[in-house]
Design an enzyme around this catalytic site. Structure first.
Site, short mmCIF file in Angstrom:
data_model
loop_
_atom_site.label_atom_id
_atom_site.label_comp_id
_atom_site.label_asym_id
_atom_site.label_seq_id
_atom_site.Cartn_x
_atom_site.Cartn_y
_atom_site.Cartn_z
N ARG A 159 0.82 -1.21 0.00
CA ARG A 159 0.00 0.00 0.00
C ARG A 159 0.86 1.26 0.00
O ARG A 159 0.42 2.32 -0.47
CB ARG A 159 -0.91 0.02 1.22
CG ARG A 159 -2.04 -0.97 1.21
CD ARG A 159 -2.90 -0.78 2.46
NE ARG A 159 -3.53 0.54 2.47
CZ ARG A 159 -3.92 1.16 3.58
NH1 ARG A 159 -3.70 0.61 4.77
NH2 ARG A 159 -4.50 2.34 3.52
N HIS A 217 0.24 5.24 -1.65
CA HIS A 217 0.15 6.40 -0.77
C HIS A 217 1.35 7.33 -0.92
O HIS A 217 1.26 8.52 -0.62
CB HIS A 217 0.02 5.94 0.68
CG HIS A 217 -1.34 5.40 1.00
ND1 HIS A 217 -2.22 6.04 1.84
CD2 HIS A 217 -1.98 4.27 0.58
CE1 HIS A 217 -3.34 5.34 1.92
NE2 HIS A 217 -3.22 4.27 1.17
N ASP A 218 2.47 6.81 -1.40
CA ASP A 218 3.64 7.65 -1.65
C ASP A 218 3.56 8.31 -3.02
O ASP A 218 3.68 9.53 -3.14
CB ASP A 218 4.92 6.80 -1.55
CG ASP A 218 6.18 7.64 -1.72
OD1 ASP A 218 6.21 8.77 -1.17
OD2 ASP A 218 7.12 7.18 -2.38
N VAL A 274 1.16 11.30 -4.12
CA VAL A 274 1.39 12.59 -3.48
C VAL A 274 2.77 13.12 -3.90
O VAL A 274 3.80 12.70 -3.37
CB VAL A 274 1.31 12.48 -1.94
CG1 VAL A 274 1.55 13.82 -1.28
CG2 VAL A 274 -0.05 11.93 -1.53
N ASP A 321 8.68 9.43 -3.94
CA ASP A 321 9.87 10.03 -3.35
C ASP A 321 10.07 9.64 -1.89
O ASP A 321 10.87 10.26 -1.18
CB ASP A 321 9.80 11.56 -3.46
CG ASP A 321 8.60 12.15 -2.73
OD1 ASP A 321 7.81 11.38 -2.14
OD2 ASP A 321 8.43 13.38 -2.75
N SER A 358 8.36 10.19 0.59
CA SER A 358 7.93 11.21 1.56
C SER A 358 7.01 10.63 2.61
O SER A 358 7.00 11.07 3.76
CB SER A 358 7.25 12.38 0.84
OG SER A 358 6.11 11.95 0.11
N ASN A 400 -3.97 8.24 6.11
CA ASN A 400 -2.84 7.43 6.57
C ASN A 400 -2.84 7.13 8.06
O ASN A 400 -2.41 6.06 8.49
CB ASN A 400 -1.52 8.13 6.23
CG ASN A 400 -1.34 8.35 4.73
OD1 ASN A 400 -1.97 7.68 3.92
ND2 ASN A 400 -0.49 9.28 4.37
N PRO A 457 -7.59 9.63 -1.76
CA PRO A 457 -9.03 9.40 -1.70
C PRO A 457 -9.47 8.73 -0.41
O PRO A 457 -8.69 8.04 0.24
CB PRO A 457 -9.27 8.49 -2.90
CG PRO A 457 -7.98 7.77 -3.10
CD PRO A 457 -6.91 8.75 -2.72
N HIS A 467 -6.18 -4.70 -3.59
CA HIS A 467 -6.93 -5.11 -2.41
C HIS A 467 -7.21 -6.61 -2.42
O HIS A 467 -7.95 -7.10 -1.57
CB HIS A 467 -8.24 -4.32 -2.32
CG HIS A 467 -8.04 -2.90 -1.92
ND1 HIS A 467 -9.05 -1.96 -1.93
CD2 HIS A 467 -6.93 -2.23 -1.49
CE1 HIS A 467 -8.59 -0.79 -1.51
NE2 HIS A 467 -7.31 -0.93 -1.26
N SER A 468 -6.60 -7.31 -3.35
CA SER A 468 -6.67 -8.77 -3.34
C SER A 468 -6.06 -9.35 -2.08
O SER A 468 -6.41 -10.46 -1.68
CB SER A 468 -5.95 -9.33 -4.57
OG SER A 468 -5.85 -10.73 -4.50
N ASP A 479 -10.89 -9.27 0.72
CA ASP A 479 -11.61 -10.21 -0.13
C ASP A 479 -11.58 -11.58 0.52
O ASP A 479 -11.07 -11.74 1.64
CB ASP A 479 -11.07 -10.21 -1.57
CG ASP A 479 -9.80 -11.03 -1.78
OD1 ASP A 479 -9.23 -11.55 -0.79
OD2 ASP A 479 -9.36 -11.15 -2.93
N ASP A 497 -4.88 -12.85 -6.19
CA ASP A 497 -5.61 -13.47 -7.30
C ASP A 497 -6.72 -12.53 -7.73
O ASP A 497 -6.73 -11.36 -7.36
CB ASP A 497 -6.15 -14.84 -6.88
CG ASP A 497 -7.01 -14.76 -5.61
OD1 ASP A 497 -7.45 -13.65 -5.25
OD2 ASP A 497 -7.23 -15.80 -4.96
#
Length: 354
Positions: free
Chosen positions: A76, A80-81, A84, A88, A90, A108, A177, A207-208, A259, A266
């Site tokens: 993840r 998230h890096d 934004v 880098d 951050s 976060n 988001p 999100h598997s 899931d 998968d």
């Protein structure tokens, strides 16, 4: 112009005036920025740290054995890096007494985790290749390995990023988001980064593996769109299961599986969406929204198509750059001591095109 890399040793005779030094320093930073933008390639560490990717994967294997959920959490971090201000690292920066880090961002806080796995990778690399491998590149490699080690596709990542000199908390709050987001909002967001509808659906397929908190779905279960009712898109039996996991008085940090096969990468995630068993609103909306539904259907029926689209999306996500000055951090949680020597690509040298 040739793209051959040549090495420049550090200057031993500093400029005499502060003004000249300042100008040199600005040009130096600009030069690094241009180099960073031009050099992403799969073989970036082949000469300077040839075992870099093996070291990253070895630590990720150990993390998977120690705590299977941790590799999903590491994966993840790339999203998230990179969304934004580019990839880098951050998001890895801890708070300082004067500057809050992105870990405090709304999307976060109490959510991102397993930073210690990145720390472990960095420590292993510093022992073998000190000052050479950026935390930004570690994040990209580790995310790929999280997918590959849990049954998903493997691919060649493009490397050569620099680490940011500061976090981007305000930008993170503006960009990242919410789990409440719908597909229309997500399509518009991804479009700003030249990511297509197919990229959006494929990247959502990460999100598997992994889990999410009850905090992210309480409104779906008890007050969707302010109605005081559950989300009608949730399949009834699955809704009852979620209500047992997340009753109104639950500790909202309790987690549920994203899931039905949360440890295996998968296409079950997409099958679940078709069946109305998406955990997050931002997931299920990909099936209820016309523009994204066909990709969900395709990926639910053809895992190879999902894997192919995922690799393409992860590479495009990894190519996002901010063209800002950077460095190779020795500790992924903090910036190096300020100074020219810390702002180099490759630790001990500046690299430039000639």
């Amino acid at each position: 112009m040739s793209t051959k890399l040549t090495k420049l040793d550090h200057f031993t005779d500093p400029p005499t005036s502060a003004k000249t030094m300042s100008l040199f320093f600005k040009l130096f930073l600009l030069h690094i920025t241009m180099a960073a933008a031009a050099q992403l390639r799969p073989d970036f560490y082949s000469q300077t740290c040839p075992n870099a990717e093996f070291i990253v994967r070895d630590v990720m294997v150990k993390a998977l054995i120690r705590e299977p959920r941790s590799v999903a959490s590491v994966m993840r971090l790339q999203f998230h890096d990179c969304l934004v201000n580019g990839c880098d690292a951050s998001v890895l920066l801890d708070d300082t007494p004067t500057i809050p880090g992105e870990k405090q961002a709304l999307s976060n806080i109490n959510s991102l985790r397993s930073f210690e796995v990145i720390d472990e990778i960095k420590e292993a690399l510093e022992k073998v290749c000190p000052g050479l491998v950026s935390c930004a590149d570690i994040t990209i490699m580790a995310a790929r390995d999280a997918v590959a080690l849990t049954g998903g596709p493997d691919w060649k990542v493009r490397l050569g990023r620099l680490d940011s000199l500061s976090p981007w908390l305000e930008e993170s709050n503006e960009i990242m988001p919410s789990p409440r987001s719908n597909a229309s909002y997500l399509i518009d967001l991804f479009k700003k980064f030249n990511l297509s509808v197919e990229d959006l659906v494929a990247l959502s397929g990460t999100h598997s593996i992994g889990q999410a908190r009850c905090f992210s779905i309480m409104f779906r279960l008890y007050n969707q769109s302010g109605t005081g009712q559950p989300d009608p898109a949730i399949e009834p039996k699955y809704r009852e299961k979620l209500k047992m996991l997340c009753p109104t008085n639950v500790d909202q940090n309790v987690t549920g599986d994203l899931d039905a096969t949360p440890r295996v990468f998968d296409n079950q995630y997409f099958k679940d969406l078709v069946a109305g068993r998406g955990f997050l609103n931002s997931d299920q909306t990909l099936y209820t929204f016309t523009q994204t539904r066909n990709f969900v259907k395709l990926f639910s029926k053809d895992q190879s198509e999902f894997f192919k689209a995922l690799v393409n999306g992860m590479l495009k996500l990894g190519d996002l750059q901010n063209n800002q000055p950077g460095e190779i951090r020795s500790n992924c949680r903090v910036v190096n001591n300020r100074g020219i020597k810390s702002l180099t690509l490759g630790g001990h040298h500046e690299w430039k095109r000639s």
